[in-house]
Design a protein around this motif. Structure first.
Motif: not given
Length: 344
Positions: A82-90
């Motif tokens: 889950m660490m590198k899954v992109p969110g809105t701001e990172g």
């Protein structure tokens, strides 16, 4: 039938084009590693499905996890994919460099141990997965309730496969048959696929993960399609039973209930999410159903439902790679784009 005869038959197939979906990311990986496509006719097309829970987790879920990780006296526990899954701001990895309190876990039960040792901290568990992993979160909840531990929250993105397969059957008419997920089927059994087979007149066959298992399932699906059959068959009988794992299903029903869930790239699917019945342990999971954003230019949504192969996305191996994932399908070891990148 002898495996060589199966290969000979599939290699020589010259009937109408057939499109089969392997739902599970582990099957996608095995298909590549064993060179399955080179052993079958080009008229039999294998496409990937939404079998990666990380890939279908919405942006809003990542953002919610980040908010908790940035909050005082809160620590987020997550699995590494889950660490590198992109969110809105990172991503969580990006935010950890900015002070977010994120720790990797190897088992959900670590949350109970940490919460006992550090009662002044709220331990927030990023609970992501399908029926395969969902029972472990239910057992974790059982343990927390029995011990009276209150400083645990779950942000859930737990999803169930059957509603997603129904969505695919209704929206992707050109898929002729399904290689059912082995791990999920261990929990739910073979019976839940029967209604889909009857309603959509498509065969569903459960497979193991070795090359010969997958070839046997492809052969069975092709033969069913040729004979215009639509049966559910279980070719993984050493692990999968008709009724599934009743103990796992019972503990799930004790602590979770179904509800609508957003699948990144697909949209809202009714009764496809699992939510805690005891809302006092919930970290706001039910409020995350309205988001289905993908990064601009990302075609993960088309990959997940088999409209395109990963290498048909213009960002594949250019802007998007496992070290710099632009979309969620490139992040996880079970994501189709990541598998194609490593093996093609």
């Amino acid at each position: 039938m002898d495996i060589q005869n199966v290969i000979d038959y599939l290699k020589a197939y010259d009937g109408p084009p057939i499109k089969l979906m392997e739902v599970c990311g582990t099957h996608t990986s095995s298909i590549f590693k064993n060179g399955i496509r080179s052993l079958i006719s080009p008229k039999i097309t294998l496409i990937s499905g939404p079998g990666c829970p990380v890939c279908v987790t919405p942006t809003a879920y990542i953002d919610q996890c980040i908010r908790y990780a940035m909050q005082e006296n809160h620590v987020l526990l997550t699995f590494g994919d889950m660490m590198k899954v992109p969110g809105t701001e990172g991503s969580l990895s990006d935010m950890k460099g900015k002070g977010a309190k994120v720790e990797l876990m190897y088992s959900p039960f670590e949350a109970v141990e940490k919460a006992e040792r550090h009662p002044d901290i709220t331990w927030v568990v990023a609970a992501v997965g399908f029926e395969t992993t969902a029972p472990s979160y239910a057992l974790m909840m059982q343990q927390a309730v029995e011990k009276g531990i209150r400083n645990i929250r779950l942000v859930t993105a737990l999803k169930t496969v059957i509603p997603a397969l129904r969505w695919i059957c209704e929206n992707q008419m050109d898929i002729d048959g399904f290689i059912c997920p082995g791990h999920v089927s261990v929990i739910i059994g073979s019976k839940p696929y029967e209604a889909l087979a009857r309603e959509y007149k498509k065969p569903f066959v459960i497979a193991g993960f070795e090359a010969e298992h997958i070839l046997a399932v492809i052969y069975d699906l092709v033969r069913q399609i040729e004979k215009k059959e639509a049966k559910v068959k279980n070719l993984y009988t050493n692990a999968v039973h008709t009724a599934g794992n009743q103990k796992a299903l019972d503990v799930l029903k004790t602590y979770f209930e179904p509800g609508p869930a957003m699948w990144r790239g697909l949209g809202m699917i009714e009764n496809s999410g699992l939510y805690l019945k005891d809302s006092s342990y919930d970290g706001g999971s039910r409020g995350l159903v309205q988001d289905m954003k993908l990064p601009e230019g990302c075609r993960c949504g088309d990959v997940i439902v088999g409209r395109i192969n990963p290498d048909q996305c213009p960002m594949f191996k250019t802007q998007c790679s496992p070290m710099n994932p632009f979309g969620p399908c490139m992040v996880s070891a079970e994501g189709a784009c990541g598998i194609w990148y490593r093996n093609k």
